[in-house]
Design an enzyme around this catalytic site. Structure first.
Site: not given
Length: 241
Positions: A57, A59, A85, A91, A128, A130
C-alpha cells in the site's frame, strides 16, 4: 517528543499527496499516493503497487521512503486516491502496522465534515499489540547505569541501531551476562540528524562537551561512523516502579 500536528500541516500534506497521485497515478497499478510528515518537517511520498498477490500500500511505501531518508519519528500520514476519490482510510493491514511500529503518528481519515486526524488507538481500538510481545532492548555500557538511575541521562545517540517509540527494556552490559542490569522504560521520541548538523546543545544532552566531541566519541562505539552519517537521538524514560 513529537509536536502536535496542526490544520495547516494536514492541509499541506493532503495537497502534496493529491498532487503526487495526479502526476504519477495510472488508474491501474498506481492508484493511491501517501505522504508522510517527519520530525524535521520533511515530506516523504509513496505510491501503492497493485498486484493480485498483494502489492504494498502507498502508506507503507511512504513510511519506508521516510526511513530511507533518515526519518525516525514520523508525525503525520495521509493517503489520497486517484480519480478525485480524496482522502482514504488505511486498510486493516496498514492499521496494524501503524499501531505496532508508529504509536506516536497521527493519521488523516475522511469524515462527513472533511478530513479528521486520529491516533493509533482510535484507528484500531482493542487491537492485538504485536510489539508488546517483543519488547525492544536499548543497550548501554554498565558505566551509564548511575546516570540513568539518577535521571541525569535521558538521551542516547545511536547509529544503525533501530529504536521505536514505545516500551523498552534498558539493558546495561558489563561483559558478563550474569551481571547485566535491566530497567523497565520507554522510548519517548527519536530524532535523526547527520553528525555534522548536531548542535552543541544537542551534544550536551548526551553528555558530550560540544558538537565537535560527538564524532570521536561515537567512534568508540561505531568505528566506521562519518560526519555525514545519520545518527538518532533516542529520548527515553525509566519506569517509576
Amino acid at each position: 517528543m513529537n509536536q502536535p500536528v496542526n490544520d495547516a500541516a494536514v492541509t499541506m500534506l493532503i495537497a502534496v499527496a493529491r498532487a503526487a497521485i495526479r502526476e504519477h497515478g495510472d488508474s491501474n497499478v498506481h492508484t493511491v499516493a501517501a505522504a508522510v510528515l517527519d520530525e524535521d518537517a520533511r515530506v516523504h511520498l509513496g505510491l501503492n503497487l497493485y498486484h493480485f498477490t498483494g502489492g504494498p500500500c502507498a502508506e507503507l511505501v511512504a513510511l519506508a521512503n521516510a526511513r530511507a531518508a533518515g526519518a525516525r519519528a514520523p508525525r503525520l500520514i495521509v493517503a489520497v486516491g486517484d480519480d478525485n476519490r480524496g482522502v482514504l482510510a488505511p486498510c486493516g493491514r496498514d492499521r496494524q502496522v501503524l499501531v505496532d511500529y508508529y504509536q506516536a503518528i497521527s493519521v488523516v481519515l475522511p469524515g462527513p465534515d472533511g478530513p479528521r486526524v486520529v491516533t493509533g488507538d482510535d484507528l484500531l481500538p482493542h487491537t492485538y499489540r504485536w510489539q508488546a510481545q517483543q519488547t525492544q532492548r536499548l543497550r548501554f555500557r554498565a558505566s551509564h547505569l548511575p546516570a540513568v538511575r539518577n535521571g541525569s541521562k535521558r538521551v542516547t545517540l545511536r547509529f544503525n541501531d533501530p529504536a521505536q517509540v514505545g516500551p523498552a527494556l534498558l539493558v546495561f552490559e558489563s561483559g558478563d551476562v550474569d551481571d547485566e542490569v535491566t530497567l523497565a522504560g520507554r522510548i519517548t521520541s527519536t530524532v535523526a540528524k547527520t553528525v555534522q548538523d548536531i548542535s552543541d546543545a544537542e551534544a550536551q544532552k548526551d553528555g558530550f562537551a560540544d558538537a565537535a566531541s560527538v564524532l570521536p566519541g561515537l567512534r568508540d562505539y561505531y568505528p566506521d561512523l562519518s560526519s555525514d552519517d545519520y545518527v538518532v537521538f533516542v529520548h527515553f524514560e525509566v519506569d517509576a516502579t
